[in-house]
Design an enzyme around this catalytic site. Structure first.
Site, PDB file in Angstrom:
ATOM      1  N   THR A 296       0.851  -1.185   0.000  1.00  0.00           N
ATOM      2  CA  THR A 296       0.000   0.000   0.000  1.00  0.00           C
ATOM      3  C   THR A 296       0.883   1.230   0.000  1.00  0.00           C
ATOM      4  OG1 THR A 296      -1.485   1.364   1.333  1.00  0.00           O
ATOM      5  CG2 THR A 296      -0.236  -0.321   2.502  1.00  0.00           C
TER       6      THR A 296
ATOM      7  N   ASP B  96      -0.018   4.062   0.457  1.00  0.00           N
ATOM      8  CA  ASP B  96      -0.511   4.975   1.482  1.00  0.00           C
ATOM      9  C   ASP B  96       0.002   4.634   2.880  1.00  0.00           C
ATOM     10  OD1 ASP B  96      -1.960   6.286  -0.452  1.00  0.00           O
ATOM     11  OD2 ASP B  96      -3.834   5.231  -0.019  1.00  0.00           O
TER      12      ASP B  96
END
Length: 433
Positions: free
Chosen positions: A205, A207
């Site tokens: 990810t 993020d």
């Protein structure tokens, strides 16, 4: 911390590890003792909470090679699949998996399934690639993934049928929380059929929002590239009358990239993230005061910030089941222009959305090292017979974490924590509530 118990960290195993590990490397690699574990938590208040409830402290298995393994390397066939959006380091992960399987364990059959879970459905018509050290030798210097990627699930029964047909014993799944939920479906189908197939996840990810994992690969590379974009926005802002550089960065529910890039750049005046809701009638007057005082400003906004401010259309969802976000960058630009027009002040807004450019860059040197170690850890875990788990980085160690744990929720910035308070102190902005 009482929501994580000792039993929550137990890693499922396919059976007893009976084979001696085959070591073809020229140097000695120390095996990880099965009883050598690390604490899940590290703050004294957490220890006190467990003690107060007379609960056994949760412990994490250290990642690494074991003296005994479950699979006979001569009979193992490996599969690799990359899912979801692009992220720096995907190719390095693939390379590490291939090299570790081939050089450490002598595994010769390695399939690369193409375009995410679609490649595990034979009806889609995407035959797998055959991978070996020669075919992946230089891919770590490239962005993207040589296997391609896609969003969305496939039926677990169909995918397990295909794994059985190909004789795959180990499947490495690289993706985010949605991908890991799909991998959990695979493990349940495998268990239902009582098959000896290890499913190992490598959390991806950009993020950095996977629960209970301190750092995910590609995050550092994303922050580095975002910092360059912010520097360009700063120059654009300073080069125009009342210039405003507005940069939208990734961060659906978590503002880690926006916050860290703001800190790394040292030129951001306003950082807006999903975890800290803001009001336009508080933010815009503060921006006006900055422009009147310094005649330029730089704003960084995470893509998931301010969604409550934008008039909502009919909800649409992507193939992963995520709600499609409204463009907060374009919305903010329009609101800023209208506000300054009403105030009869000139403002020149330069809006930059570099999301896809950031996702596709090659990883930094440190991210390459991180990916190399993640891939090695995943292969060692699989060969020991572990399954339904991910390899991750927590408390400065590579560890084993159950898939059921990391899919509980998405990690977010703590509004009262050190990172966000440092952002507020550095930018000088208010919280605009």
């Amino acid at each position: 911390m009482q929501d994580v118990l000792f039993t929550d960290l137990i890693i499922p195993r396919l059976g007893v590890a009976k084979f001696d590990a085959v070591k073809t490397l020229s140097h000695k690699v120390d095996d990880i003792r099965e009883d050598n574990q690390i604490l899940f938590c590290r703050h004294s208040v957490d220890f006190q909470e467990y003690a107060a409830h007379q609960a056994k402290l949760p412990l994490l298995e250290l990642a690494g090679p074991r003296a005994k393994i479950f699979f006979n390397p001569r009979r193992v066939k490996v599969g690799i699949v990359t899912c979801g959006g692009l992220c720096p380091g995907l190719n390095t992960i693939i390379r590490s998996l291939v090299f570790t399987a081939h050089q450490y364990y002598g595994i010769r059959t390695i399939y690369g399934f193409r375009y995410g879970y679609s490649g595990l459905n034979p009806r889609v018509g995407l035959p797998p690639l055959k991978l070996d050290p020669d075919s992946v030798d230089n891919i770590h210097a490239q962005g993207g993934t040589i296997l391609g990627s896609s969003r969305g699930p496939q039926e677990a029964k169909v995918m397990v049928d295909y794994l059985e047909t190909l004789g795959v014993n180990v499947l490495f799944v690289v993706g985010g929380d949605g991908t890991m939920r799909g991998a959990l479906d695979l493990t349940q189908e495998v268990a239902k059929r009582r098959l000896a197939i290890a499913i190992i996840g490598i959390p991806k990810t950009i993020d950095n929002d996977i629960a209970f994992i301190g750092r995910s690969f590609g995050f550092e590379s994303a922050v580095e590239e975002a910092t360059r974009v912010i520097a360009a926005a700063h120059m654009e802002a300073k080069g125009a009358v009342n210039g405003i550089g507005l940069v939208k960065l990734m961060g659906r529910e978590s503002g880690f990239i926006a916050a860290n890039a703001a800190l790394a750049s040292c030129v951001v005046n306003f950082c807006l993230i999903p975890e800290s809701p803001f009001r336009l009638d508080k933010f815009l007057p503060d921006l006006e005061r900055r422009i009147k005082r310094r005649h330029h400003a730089v704003i960084v906004v995470a893509e998931g910030a301010g969604q409550d401010l934008i008039p909502q259309t009919k909800a649409a969802f992507d193939k992963s089941g995520n709600k499609r976000l409204q463009d907060i960058g374009a919305f903010l630009k329009n609101e800023i222009v209208q506000y300054f027009t009403r105030k009869k002040l000139e403002a020149n807004v330069r809006y930059i959305d570099p999301s896809y450019a950031i996702r596709s860059v090659a990883p930094t040197g440190d991210d390459n090292v991180f990916c190399l170690m993640l891939g090695q850890s995943a292969v060692h875990a699989a060969m020991s017979g572990r399954t339904a788990m991910v390899v991750g980085h927590r408390n400065e160690h590579f560890v084993h974490l159950p898939m059921t744990l990391v899919t509980r929720f998405r990690k977010k910035i703590e509004i009262h924590g050190r990172v966000w308070r440092t952002v507020l102190d550095t930018t000088g902005q208010a919280e605009y509530k």
